[in-house]
Design a protein around this motif. Sequence first.
Motif, PDB file in Angstrom:
ATOM      1  N   ASN A 378       0.857  -1.188   0.000  1.00 51.08           N
ATOM      2  CA  ASN A 378       0.000   0.000   0.000  1.00 51.08           C
ATOM      3  C   ASN A 378       0.898   1.246   0.000  1.00 51.08           C
ATOM      4  N   SER A 380       0.338   4.319   0.334  1.00 51.79           N
ATOM      5  CA  SER A 380       0.039   5.313   1.360  1.00 51.79           C
ATOM      6  C   SER A 380       0.584   4.911   2.726  1.00 51.79           C
ATOM      7  N   SER A 385       3.942  -2.181   4.809  1.00 53.16           N
ATOM      8  CA  SER A 385       2.710  -2.854   4.397  1.00 53.16           C
ATOM      9  C   SER A 385       2.973  -4.094   3.551  1.00 53.16           C
TER      10      SER A 385
END
Length: 737
Positions: A378, A380, A385
């Motif tokens: 991910n 963001s 992640s």
Amino acid sequence: MYMRYSLLAVFVLLTLELMAQKVKLNVNLNVKHRTGNIESFDRHKFVNFHSTVNQNNWNTNNKMDNVIGDLLRDRDVHIGRNTGTISWYLRNSITEDPNRPGYADLTSIAAYGKQNRDSYARATWAHPYEDQDEQILCTQVHPFYPDGKTTNKGWAFSQADTEEEPFGTASGEFLAHYIKEFYGTGGVTGKPKPKFVEVTNEPLWDLVTTAEQPHDLTKIFKFHGTVAREIHKLHSDVQVGGYCAAFPDFDKNNFQRWHQRDKHFIDVAGEDMDFWTIHLYDFPSFGGKSLYRKGSNMEATLDMLEQYSMLKFGEVKPTMISEYNAQTHDYNKQGHLPYVYWLKVKSSVAMMMQFMERADKINYAMPFFMLKAEWQYNPSVGPTSVHGSRMMRRENEPESYTGDFIYTEAILLYDLLKDIDGTRVDTYSSNPDMMVDAYVDGNKAYVMIHNLDVEHHELDLNLAGISEEATDVEVRHLFLNGSTANDAPLLNVTNSSGFDNALEIAPEGSYVLVFTYPSEINIDEEVVESKYYADTYLKEIAAEDPIAFKIDQVELAAHGEAVLRVGVGRDHGRSLKPTITVNGTRVAVPDNFRGLGQEDRANFFGVLEIPIPYSVLQAHNTVEVTFPDAGGHVSTVTMQVFNFSAELREVVTKTNGLGLNIKIQPNPVQDRLLVTGMDQTRATQIDLVNIQGKLVYQQTGIFDELVINTQSLDAGMYFLKAQIGDQVQATKVLIAK
């Protein structure tokens, strides 16, 4: 591995000074070990990971050229299991039949199936490797399970449950036609169709364990049976299994989990299942605790599935372990950590070797590693992640998710296993925590060793059954290069022209030794292993109350060995050393069992592996198990019988040039052991040693016969060594009370 006591082991044990320090490992290179109908190593079945041959990102953004060729050809790694493609098409593409609400449109399946086959036909780079891809097709629970969850096309499978339309019919029809339309026979015709289908992945996790309103278990299990029947209508050559238990904790709540879930599934859907499928994970870092399945817990789990399958259907249906290794909770969301891969790889080796012992009862075992799992990242969130079970990572991780893809430390598992192949041969370990397995392929012998213990051990490895010396010995040692969570696993590889038998294995470490000989190894003897199951199972334990089990139709040869396996589920602090008799003869129960003590688990659930004298076995056997205290259950009683093609003990005696003729009687013995056949002109030394290596009796002198008082000795297996000059003879002695 199982504890077995043969004269091969006795001669190793005779070096008394080393008994306490070294684990004795023997490999008999000229004795084939056949388990059921399996006698060779199947790399398809065991050396694999989760991927597909036509996965789009095989050869994109890699540091090295031709990753697929490196893994699938050079390392001979196999791939399989796809849960994503079918779920994606169902969710995003397949439309509803306008004339049959709740059913997939068969023309839609056929159209997208042709697109998929055509796409594979164009992926000519993948075709040379398709023989390495033996697929397990598996769906995800939603939207496949008919509970009203809609696809992105706005429709859901029929929830009808009638005699004409059993619950799950629409889902099963879709899956059957998906197999028909999306696969070909290879190459330009389309990808070969899967050999195995798991109905759906870990259904109870979504539908029961984490659901706000748990679904009815009986209905879920009926669904499995319906789907299997729909698939078999079109594909009699495809094996279907379930229910894919995420956490098969049979012993939970005093075995209520077994009754409510796993036994219930077998009772409801078992007739339609070709195999059982489960996931087995170690939890080595779960809130600071270590909850291991490897070792005795996994043995008890698999024995219970086999035992109930035999009682229910008169046969042991095979088990598939479609995911296994370790879940590393304490290190989740920290990005790439080499130590995490150590936790996963060490569990993978241990579990794999246990699965290999059951090669005739396991149809597939796949460690949970994926190729790149880019879908997990991910942007963001950043590099924390990423997925924790990948074959490849970005080279700049964990600082950033940038750079070309390189191998993670998972590759060490496959480097350790590289080239292993051939015929399985006979092995022995004096310690159940030290597993050993071996294979012969032409002029090469491969010896696998894994340490289940968290301590270093010195090993004494002996190869028998060959007169030549190896011309090259490659030693691969896999271990944690340090002792903390900041350290990384290391595979150390060395080559030499000789081998001195001595090794030191690291805590939870592994060895693969490759011996190359001048000529092909001749395998001229055989051990045939058969497993027998008692007439009942899961019996409550009452203090000093014998529990009787019958094991019938046991086939015996003139020579052999046997191991009694007693599954036990009990609270911690309860006895794990029952009194056991086989056909009225008391047998010794070892203090040690496979793996660690399970202290961090809620209770003990494991198998006690107990060597028993071959001479006490009969075609029809009675086993009695008595515990001194109450509580818990004997989950299973099974017996492994190893029938020899010849008296292997005599072969070893001749090989070692032993000419003595010492005789002992009676054997088994209770009170007095008579030893005869000594040389009356020279001094004889008699040593009696217990199975732990402790000297319990010694006598030296010139005598015609000797009487040893055994009244004060514990029941169990002992070894009597007689030495006259430079000649030595060793004999097993069973003391029975």
